[in-house]
Write an enzyme that holds these catalytic residues in place. Structure first.
Site, PDB file in Angstrom:
ATOM      1  N   HIS A 115       0.824  -1.207   0.000  1.00  8.50           N
ATOM      2  CA  HIS A 115       0.000   0.000   0.000  1.00  8.50           C
ATOM      3  C   HIS A 115       0.864   1.265   0.000  1.00  8.50           C
ATOM      4  CE1 HIS A 115      -3.986   1.879   1.120  1.00  8.50           C
ATOM      5  NE2 HIS A 115      -3.154   2.866   1.345  1.00  8.50           N
ATOM      6  N   ARG A 128      -3.055  13.649   0.260  1.00  9.11           N
ATOM      7  CA  ARG A 128      -4.114  12.797   0.767  1.00  9.11           C
ATOM      8  C   ARG A 128      -4.167  12.839   2.283  1.00  9.11           C
ATOM      9  NH1 ARG A 128      -0.856  10.927   3.574  1.00  9.11           N
ATOM     10  NH2 ARG A 128       0.452   9.130   3.391  1.00  9.11           N
TER      11      ARG A 128
END
Length: 184
Positions: A115, A128
């Site tokens: 990830h 983000r």
């Protein structure tokens, strides 16, 4: 500090699309408000708000020190003037995910799904923030908020494609992809 995302008739972000990725979608709305405060922001009038999602930014739960340092070195802050496009992607994971231990989730998150390692290349073009919502009684576990410049829209599509192709994503039972542009 809570962040509340309200979908309704007005707000600082114009909604360009709401796409059901997996599970139930959210009602279509014209605009999105993003409000940070010490409490979950309630709608002013029910007619103006179709849905409300709230979360809290928390410590990084599946990130090791070295990964955290790499993220900090390249990630951009939210609110950049050139980042006029954004996406809110609320996600709910399955009971099977939550039945795993923290260590088992970490193995899937990074050791198998990569990830962090596979998404570092998208920073700093895409800023983000992850908001945790599971313990707040929200219909989603996580609210992921991304901001980017218009010229990075295809890069953002590539990023979500990478994430959705991982083993970790097989535990997602509900996901909605809400794309917005900043109102001027």
């Amino acid at each position: 500090m809570f962040t509340t995302f309200r979908g309704g008739q007005s707000g600082g972000w114009k909604v360009t699309s709401i796409t059901r990725v997996k599970g139930e979608t959210l009602p279509k709305v014209e605009a999105l408000s993003v409000i940070s405060s010490d409490a979950i922001a309630l709608p002013l009038l029910p007619a103006q708000t179709s849905w409300r999602l709230a979360g809290v930014a928390s410590h990084l739960r599946y990130t090791e020190k070295e990964e955290r340092e790499k993220l900090i070195a390249v990630q951009a802050a939210l609110g950049r003037s050139e980042a006029t496009h954004a996406a809110l992607i609320p996600i709910r994971k399955s009971a099977a995910w939550w039945e795993l231990t923290q260590e088992e989730r970490r193995k899937i998150f990074e050791d198998k799904s990569h990830h962090i390692a596979d998404t570092l290349k998208f920073l700093p073009a895409i800023a983000r923030q992850l908001f945790h919502a599971r313990d707040l009684g929200m219909p989603f576990d996580f609210l992921t908020w991304f901001e980017f410049a218009p010229e990075h829209a295809s890069l953002f599509d590539e990023l979500v494609g990478v994430l959705r192709a991982t083993e970790e994503w097989t535990f997602v039972e509900r996901e909605v992809d809400i794309r917005v542009v900043r109102e001027v």
